[in-house]
Design an enzyme around this catalytic site. Structure first.
Site, PDB file in Angstrom:
ATOM      1  N   ASP A 178       0.692  -1.095  -0.001  1.00  0.00           N
ATOM      2  CA  ASP A 178       0.092  -0.215   0.053  1.00  0.00           C
ATOM      3  C   ASP A 178       0.701   1.191   0.058  1.00  0.00           C
ATOM      4  O   ASP A 178       1.967   0.890   0.177  1.00  0.00           O
ATOM      5  CB  ASP A 178      -0.763  -0.036   1.449  1.00  0.00           C
ATOM      6  CG  ASP A 178      -2.112   0.834   1.293  1.00  0.00           C
ATOM      7  OD1 ASP A 178      -2.336   1.573   0.199  1.00  0.00           O
ATOM      8  OD2 ASP A 178      -3.029   1.017   1.938  1.00  0.00           O
ATOM      9  N   GLU A 200       2.470   5.126  -4.081  1.00  0.00           N
ATOM     10  CA  GLU A 200       2.213   6.029  -5.116  1.00  0.00           C
ATOM     11  C   GLU A 200       3.874   7.098  -5.457  1.00  0.00           C
ATOM     12  O   GLU A 200       3.934   7.212  -6.698  1.00  0.00           O
ATOM     13  CB  GLU A 200       1.160   6.884  -4.867  1.00  0.00           C
ATOM     14  CG  GLU A 200      -0.039   6.273  -4.971  1.00  0.00           C
ATOM     15  CD  GLU A 200      -0.440   5.407  -3.680  1.00  0.00           C
ATOM     16  OE1 GLU A 200      -1.232   4.641  -3.886  1.00  0.00           O
ATOM     17  OE2 GLU A 200       0.117   6.009  -2.700  1.00  0.00           O
ATOM     18  N   ASP A 237      -9.308   3.754  -1.821  1.00  0.00           N
ATOM     19  CA  ASP A 237     -10.075   3.913  -0.637  1.00  0.00           C
ATOM     20  C   ASP A 237     -11.578   4.401  -1.022  1.00  0.00           C
ATOM     21  O   ASP A 237     -11.873   5.751  -1.035  1.00  0.00           O
ATOM     22  CB  ASP A 237      -9.466   4.997   0.341  1.00  0.00           C
ATOM     23  CG  ASP A 237      -8.102   4.689   0.863  1.00  0.00           C
ATOM     24  OD1 ASP A 237      -7.802   3.186   0.946  1.00  0.00           O
ATOM     25  OD2 ASP A 237      -7.508   5.143   1.217  1.00  0.00           O
TER      26      ASP A 237
END
Length: 909
Positions: free
Chosen positions: A496, A499, A573
């Site tokens: 996770d 980015e 999300d």
């Protein structure tokens, strides 16, 4: 290639240069630049494929790297800024030496004050009211020592830095450059030093005779790309491709999300399928506009014009000529790779929550699934399972015995997944950080000398440089069982925040002027960080086992073109709302357009609290998406299936059981994707490119070629409309009866049918002419189903024929590719000759022979659409039991005692 067809390059494109101010970071970096673009001289390339699809490419170089030569004023300004930065850094180092080592670096604390934009003033505005900052949250807002949080400034939310108005039209020669913002540029409280000056490259690409474009994931918008410019534009801003951790993302927007694939596919009923792949990992914007025949340069219908602009890099453009969907995905797979065949367990149901508190909580959840006969394969642990957000560790109080915990679940056919993020806690006692620092593996600050220090879940963090092969290999080694203490072969990984997410960075990400270990700026490779992190993790899960022969499973939030090679992707999300359930299908279809097949949206939504109806409908929809996981935020109420009462649990369990029954079909489709590149979850146009009315349909889809699915995405809905292509017969998978559709003609190629869909039903239909394998025995997990027999569901077409494939291997290792340990059962039914036949294809027939005796048996064959009642069914002169329902036209053959790994023939009289 810029050739004239005779191998000469002199008739290729010209690159025309002109200066342009820097794009600026932030969503409002999407500001319009059309007038500016029109002022730039340009040359066109026209590419025409054999099927008639034509592509016009206009190459533009908007700006050129301005190295520090030829402009004394800019040089002086830049030198002055560097000197000021060096003075500030010396003061900061002095502060650290005098006992302030626990304070954040200057990069972290520049949010404490805003300096007036006027360079002649020194007024400082403290927007935090003198409060002490102790951290940052995922939305980038400060957390104060008194427990309060910074409030979002709605007045500047849309434009956190000086607005970029549409630039003045510049003359093409002899103009003066506006130097404001050309070097250093402000973004809110952050500054981009742009040491090489402003730069961007671009191209205008026109798709003639096509106004149906798809791709450019990831955006929470329709599957078909909509106009961003022109009189009828749906959006005001171009599609933005810049991987970001977006907190509570908005719907029907072109805003950047967690990953990106710079690919556009065009589908036209006249010129077929074509596409372009813009291979550039820097921040990119794409405008889309429907244009007239004349503007498109086509003689047939409207066309589509796209404008691509990337902040940096080179022009590396691939044209995919098609001419049909299957061919174009073969072409694209040659460029970026095919999806890896996942292990079977990963296609089952995954249960996740931020966070399961401790081992007792894990056991309670696991035991409840067991008690209710609710199938699931994987239980997940989020960041709270670690020792203070130090990845590869366990909280000794909450998870003191991780190996026995994993072994208990593994003994009952389950796996576990733990989260491992790329930010590393800056703690000199933490072995990962200590070793990474000593080996020099971290991304550097803009000077290229110091390890970058950003803020994420652990607090002060550094970030490994995954652009370096040396760093990726070191990271892979950390998954060894003697390095990752408490891990076992049944433990897999979730990546996770890759980015990458930096809570106190611009747009909750890294500054663009940071440096990798080779000294290359972050702006050049930003969108590659997530894929390289997932790649290194997957390699680690392979290396950790002797012989390196067990397939990995890694879920990643961030991605780029080619991520299909490394694992699964999810849409991030999302929210517990009907609107987010509705947008899930278009988002997942767009990801599949980008050849990312192993994708899913979290069932139930991450934020918020779904009611029983929404949770049930989401479980039904999730059962037909490639990656099937339920997940929830730590502030959300517990939402395991039984939390809604027995009546609703039974409905959700029925949906999960349907998923597990279809696992042989899912596995076979993933095998097809791994060979051909064809997506697993398909838009209607991928199988029916001749029906233009289906091009923009993104509320129904196909699983493979043979299952049509229409999720219910509205509260209280008990019926829905489904669009059925008329050239095929369609059977309701629950009733096994054919849907009444119109006979296909040149004018009528599809039928719109209203179907019933009460809360117990998701509309799913099998295509006539197909054979789909299922396993119908209820088991607790996919592992327990390995040796279960198949039931074949045969859907006859209008000619009373059908065919299908079952792919089989050991479902876990690489032996299918390395040793040829696999088989494909090719099954065909022809009721005109009254036969059902099976042929087996493979490369290692010794393995096939070894499997036949104990496994892969067929216990039942169900034939739908049979128009005449049989009198006898036999295999090798042995009569078989059967039932025939004349009202439905359904024949059920029981216990044929044949193997999917054998060659056989069943005769029907």
């Amino acid at each position: 290639d810029g050739n004239d067809g005779n191998g000469n390059g002199n008739d290729g494109y010209d690159i025309n240069t002109s200066q342009r101010q820097g794009q600026g970071q932030g969503q409002d970096g999407n500001s319009k630049y059309q007038e500016y673009n029109n002022s730039i001289p340009k040359n066109d390339i026209i590419i025409q494929s054999m099927n008639g699809s034509k592509l016009t490419v206009t190459i533009r170089k908007h700006g050129t790297r301005m190295h520090r030569t030829g402009n004394e004023k800019l040089q002086a300004q830049h030198k002055q800024t560097q000197e000021q930065e060096q003075e500030q850094e010396q003061m900061h180092e002095h502060s650290r030496e005098n006992g302030n080592s626990d304070e954040l670096d200057q990069d972290h604390t520049d949010t404490d004050a805003d300096v007036d934009a006027d360079p002649d003033t020194t007024t400082v505005h403290d927007k935090h009211g003198g409060k002490e900052i102790v951290g940052y949250w995922e939305d980038g807002l400060a957390i104060y020592a008194d427990g309060t949080r910074e409030e979002k400034d709605t007045a500047t939310q849309q434009n956190p830095h000086n607005p970029l108005e549409p630039p003045e039209v510049l003359p093409t020669e002899g103009f003066q450059i506006d130097t404001d913002g050309m070097w250093e540029e402000k973004f809110g409280d952050h500054e981009d030093s742009k040491p090489y000056g402003p730069t961007s490259i671009g191209a205008d690409i026109t798709f003639s005779s096509s106004n149906h474009l798809f791709g450019l994931p990831e955006h929470a918008s329709s599957m078909q790309l909509r106009d961003t410019t022109g009189d009828d534009a749906h959006y005001k801003e171009p599609y933005r491709l810049y991987n970001l951790d977006v907190f509570e993302y908005e719907l029907d927007e072109t805003m950047a999300l967690y990953g990106e694939v710079p690919l556009i596919i065009s589908q036209s009923s006249t010129t077929g399928t074509s596409g372009v792949f813009w291979f550039n990992p820097s921040e990119t914007f794409v405008d889309v506009e429907t244009v007239s025949e004349k503007e498109a340069g086509s003689g047939v219908g409207m066309g589509s014009k796209t404008h691509w602009m990337s902040e940096s890099g080179i022009i590396d453009l691939f044209f995919l000529p098609g001419p049909d969907p299957r061919t174009i995905y073969e072409q694209y797979a040659r460029l970026t790779g095919r999806v890896e065949l996942p292990p079977m367990f990963s296609l089952g149901y995954h249960q996740c929550r931020w966070n399961y508190r401790d081992e007792a909580d894990v056991y309670q959840v696991h035991d409840k699934f067991e008690e209710l006969d609710y199938p699931y394969d994987v239980l997940w642990l989020d960041i709270e399972h670690t020792d203070g957000k130090r990845y590869f560790t366990w909280d000794a109080n909450q998870f003191p015995n991780p190996i026995p915990m994993q072994e208990k679940l593994s003994g009952q056919g389950r796996k576990m997944v733990t989260i491992v993020d790329p930010h590393i806690k800056r703690d000199n006692e933490y072995y990962i950080h200590k070793e990474a620092t000593a080996k020099g593996l971290y991304i550097k600050d803009k000077t290229g000398k110091k390890d970058y220090d950003g803020w994420c879940w652990p607090g002060s963090s550094s970030y490994l440089d995954f652009t370096s092969e040396k760093v990726r290999s070191w990271w892979a080694d950390q998954f060894a069982y003697n390095r990752y203490s408490g891990s076992t072969p049944s433990l897999y990984t979730w990546n996770d925040m890759n980015e990458p997410s930096v809570f106190n960075g611009p747009e909750v990400s890294m500054q663009k002027d940071l440096r990798n270990l080779e000294g290359v700026e972050h702006r050049e490779w930003h969108n590659l960080y997530g894929i390289l992190f997932q790649r290194a993790t997957a390699e680690g899960l392979v290396r950790r086992n002797e012989g390196e022969n067990i397939r990995p499973f890694v879920l990643s939030r961030s991605f780029f073109a080619g991520s299909q090679r490394h694992g699964a992707i999810w849409t991030g999300d999302n929210e517990s709302s009907w609107e987010h359930l509705k947008i899930a299908v278009p988002m997942l279809l767009s990801l599949n357009v980008g050849a990312l097949s192993f994708v899913g949206a979290d069932v139930g939504g991450f934020f918020g609290n779904p009611d029983a109806e929404l949770m049930t409908r989401w479980m039904q929809a999730g059962a037909y998406q490639p990656f099937f996981r339920g997940h929830a935020h730590h502030d959300a109420k517990r939402r395991e299936p039984w939390m809604f009462g027995e009546e609703w649990m039974v409905k959700m369990r029925r949906a999960a059981m349907a998923r597990y029954a279809l696992l042989p079909y899912w596995y076979t489709i993933f095998r097809e994707a791994s060979v051909t590149g064809m997506p697993v979850m398909r838009a209607m146009w991928m199988e029916y490119p001749e029906i233009e009315e289906l091009y923009n349909i993104d509320d129904q889809f196909l699983v493979g070629a043979d299952l049509l699915v229409k999720p219910i995405t509205g509260s209280g809905e008990s019926s829905t409309q489904v669009l059925f292509p008329n050239r095929d017969t369609w059977y309701d998978v629950d009733t096994m009866t054919a849907i009444a559709t119109e006979r296909t003609t040149e004018e009528l190629k599809f039928s719109t049918v209203t179907v019933e869909s009460d809360i117990d039903k998701i509309p799913v239909y099998q295509r006539g002419g197909s054979i789909i394998p299922r396993k119908l025995r209820l088991r607790r997990s996919s592992q327990m189903m390995t040796h279960d027999p198949y039931t074949l569901y045969v859907a006859l077409d209008n000619e009373q024929k059908a065919s299908g494939t079952i792919y089989m291997d050991d479902e876990n290792t690489f032996d299918h590719g390395r040793k040829g340990y696999y088989a494909e059962a090719k099954i065909s039914v022809d009721m005109n000759s009254a036969t059902i036949q099976c042929q087996v294809e493979g490369t290692n027939y010794e393995w096939i022979a070894s499997q036949q005796v104990v496994t892969r048996m067929i216990e039942r064959i169900v034939i739908m659409g049979l128009v005449r009642a049989p009198s006898q069914v036999s295999v090798e002169s042995t009569s078989l039991e059967f039932d025939y329902n004349g009202d439905k036209g359904v024949l059920v053959i029981r216990k044929p005692n044949v193997s999917a790994l054998g060659v056989w023939k069943i005769s029907i009289s």
